[in-house]
Design an enzyme around this catalytic site. Sequence first.
Site, PDB file in Angstrom:
ATOM      1  N   LYS A  42      57.405 -54.701 -93.865  1.00  0.00           N
ATOM      2  CA  LYS A  42      57.931 -56.194 -93.550  1.00  0.00           C
ATOM      3  C   LYS A  42      56.041 -56.646 -93.515  1.00  0.00           C
ATOM      4  O   LYS A  42      56.012 -57.335 -93.893  1.00  0.00           O
ATOM      5  CB  LYS A  42      58.548 -56.219 -92.860  1.00  0.00           C
ATOM      6  CG  LYS A  42      59.952 -55.597 -93.353  1.00  0.00           C
ATOM      7  CD  LYS A  42      60.909 -56.382 -91.976  1.00  0.00           C
ATOM      8  CE  LYS A  42      62.427 -55.287 -91.997  1.00  0.00           C
ATOM      9  NZ  LYS A  42      63.504 -55.433 -91.618  1.00  0.00           N
ATOM     10  N   GLN A  86      64.430 -56.701 -85.205  1.00  0.00           N
ATOM     11  CA  GLN A  86      64.818 -55.891 -85.579  1.00  0.00           C
ATOM     12  C   GLN A  86      66.052 -54.454 -85.657  1.00  0.00           C
ATOM     13  O   GLN A  86      66.204 -54.446 -84.067  1.00  0.00           O
ATOM     14  CB  GLN A  86      63.674 -54.140 -85.790  1.00  0.00           C
ATOM     15  CG  GLN A  86      63.608 -53.748 -86.862  1.00  0.00           C
ATOM     16  CD  GLN A  86      64.106 -53.380 -87.875  1.00  0.00           C
ATOM     17  OE1 GLN A  86      63.316 -54.538 -88.843  1.00  0.00           O
ATOM     18  NE2 GLN A  86      64.791 -53.442 -89.239  1.00  0.00           N
ATOM     19  N   ASP A 111      66.595 -63.926 -91.706  1.00  0.00           N
ATOM     20  CA  ASP A 111      67.571 -63.144 -91.477  1.00  0.00           C
ATOM     21  C   ASP A 111      68.795 -63.679 -91.846  1.00  0.00           C
ATOM     22  O   ASP A 111      69.935 -62.417 -92.370  1.00  0.00           O
ATOM     23  CB  ASP A 111      67.604 -62.369 -90.212  1.00  0.00           C
ATOM     24  CG  ASP A 111      67.205 -60.430 -90.649  1.00  0.00           C
ATOM     25  OD1 ASP A 111      66.507 -60.533 -91.398  1.00  0.00           O
ATOM     26  OD2 ASP A 111      66.993 -59.687 -89.933  1.00  0.00           O
TER      27      ASP A 111
END
Length: 921
Positions: A42, A86, A111
């Site tokens: 990422k 994460q 997200d």
Amino acid sequence: QVRERLKQQVVEMKEKFPGFRPGLAILQVGNRDDSNLYINMKLKAAAEIGISANHIKLPNTATEADVLKCIASLNGDPAVHGFIVQLPLDSDKPINTEKITNAVAPEKDVDGLSSINAGKLSRGDLGDCFIPCTPKGCMELIRQTGIQVAGKRAVVVGRSKIVGAPMHDLLLWNHATVTTCHSKTSTLAEEVGKADILVVAAGKPEMVKGEWIKPGAIVIDCGINHVPDSTKASGKRVVGDVAYSTAKEKASYITPVPGGVGPMTVAMLMQSTVESAQRFLEKFQPGKWNIQYNQLTLKMPVPSDIEISQSCIPKPIDQVAKEVGLLPDEVELYGQTKAKVHLSVLKRLKNQPDGKYIVVTGITPTPLGEGKSTTTVGLVQALGAHLHQNVFACVRQPSQGPTFGIKGGAAGGGYCQVIPMEEFNLHLTGDIHAITAANNLVAAAVDARIFHELTQTDQALYNRLVPSVNGVRKFSDIQIRRLQKLGINKTDPTALTKEEVNLFVRLEIDPGTITWQRVLDTNDRFLRKITIGQSPTEKGFSRTAQFDITVSSEIMAVLALSDGLDDMKKRLGRMVVASSKRGEPVTADDLGVTGALAVLMKDAVKPNLMQTLEGTPVFVHAGPFANIAHGNSSVLADKIALKLVGKEGFVVTEAGFGADIGMEKFFNIKCRYSGLRPHVVVLVATVRALKMHGGGPAVTAGVPLPKEYMEENLQLLAKGCSNLNKQIQNARVFGVPVVVAVNAFKTDTKAELALVVQLAKEAGAFDAVECTHWAEGGKGAVALAQAVQRASQTPSNFRFLYNVELPAIDKIRLIAQQIYGASDIELLPEAQEKVALYTKQGFGSLPICMAKTHLSLSHDPEQKGAPTGFILPIRDIRASVGAGFLYPLVGTMSTMPGLPTRPCFYDIDLDPVSGEVNGLF
């Protein structure tokens, strides 16, 4: 393709908003190898696209509270437009993952995992939410096939919150007929066989067999599984949830594993971050504000100011802040109706162009005032609520002394007010109290230092000024600065010679030269001259001193002219409080008090946000005297407002007293230090004041107006327009177009108003407009606002009246001759001595701040109109070195007003039931 498109979008954002970059934050707990791998992918993608990515790594000992605290910080960081947590969270402590994902601000949840974004997706609000990246990537892959989704039969295998459930919703709202299969589905092969579009996210290796798949189907495999493989060095290989080798024979399109959905998931994360940054720019960058204005209900006759103020329900101040583009972490709320604004907004908007800068001033007024504050508010209400321009008013905070004394409040009047007026006129957010505390700390330090030097030896003073702590002596930073000023380049306290110790510890203040007085924000005539040091503990050290009103303190002027915390601290340190017996200036820095003053003023430096009756924003900040100081609100408030309104917006500020005083100082002092350049001068005039200048009887506060002011008298009015003419010329000396606002009273006739408009235009005004804003609010100032808009489009060839490097006497003479109309100046002996002293001390190049009566262009308040040929007497000259000007005293004046026979506080009361303030302000 997606990355190249995003890269171009970021380039376009940077071109449109120089210095801006989309910001992505990735929050990790622990140190899992797989998480590190995904995060690195990422970060690499973000760097390639031009996104500023920040990896925040918490240890595996982090608690849930630690994670939530970090999320709260990222939620409030304006440089972060998207951030992800994460998963999984690798912590030794129990952490509720659901609670963590829901703590992420929905507008930054790129997200798409928060319940709010999931709920919006399930309702079909696709344009108002973030979609989880894997389903979003799957959808993009399906679109790339060119096959229409609408009407197709889609099957999703898996129902996780991250992939399966949102994938179902996404396909459904793209008009597919969707079936979700899961571990309890008994006829899985049969359901898969019906699918035109198959998305598999079950987490089981090669679970879906090739023979199950409908010929020609689109197959999206989201699985990543490891299976044993002796041919691989690692002993394992990666496979998906679909048996790829057989499925590819039947599918029209199929994603490989690895290399299919994974890279698209990362690309979609980048896309969501860029989308979030674009939404941020639309919402918070200067442009057209989406602002809610208050509708006035006008009454005739016009009620009292406080009745009008309390009849209007102000918007919550956080709403006002949001409407003008301030971020939540840039606003510090003080209740529901006022807030402080952090200076960080200037850094965020540093590359944004400023709006148009308008200064409101007036002709030489009567003791009643001619309505500059009312006109300022009326103009911004007209520009904002009626012409729908971005506009800010920037006004001074009033002193409580005049509020309770003879003048009353200063929030404007009628239907043009800053509200709530009782908050505005009283404590506000405590800035004036902070100045009182800071000022009196300096005064206490001056007398205490004299006392200690009189009663102690050099060594005793040194031992107390540089004490030994745990056997170690150390100079403070401010003491190091004093040593450097003395030319002593030593940092070891034990290394100073006796002579150096003497120089260091003794300021040798000459009591006869002390210019720093104590202050109080109350009109109290009996404090104009006092004796201090009467207690026996002061050992006979007493002297004559005085109290001034707080707003006359140099610290108030410092606050108004500072352009940041660092600049304010430096100005505070430069303030001269007295001279030494050697004739050298003694500063606040010499007293060692600078840091403490900065601490006392750290909140006062932030501008105060309020609103007008019609809901337009107002900055209320600083309130320096307009005679011994420059009489303008703060530079910081103006600078922040100019950025917030944007290139096409307007900032309207007010200069105290008439144009010969407040406007001249606005140009020569405030604009010189701020670097800002005005576009238009609005000059407020009234028929009443012009008649007075034409030879009408004296106008006195609290006494009914003589009949000359109640009846039409064009001859008297025309004669008095000499003052208007002169003040127009004064503004034009600085190269700025002038719009005259004729503030109409009910006693004025149409012929009188028309005559003032005519003569103003003949005198060189860009335009002159009759205004009825006191009775009608912004509606009554629309014509004025339109004239200001037109004038702001014309060239403003701004220039200063003088070069600061000229000798002080020459600068004073230029102001007296060109602005006041004097033939020359005369310096009395004390003034001559001060010119020589300040020139010797290095202050001769400071700007000039004339302390003169506001009731006449001359030094004599009885001389009306536009007198010429007089000699202007300069009684004395004083220095506000920290603020940055010399102020010559023209005639006598008090810096501590007294209370009249019947003060305004007779009319002020508090309703004990409702808690409302009653009475006249």
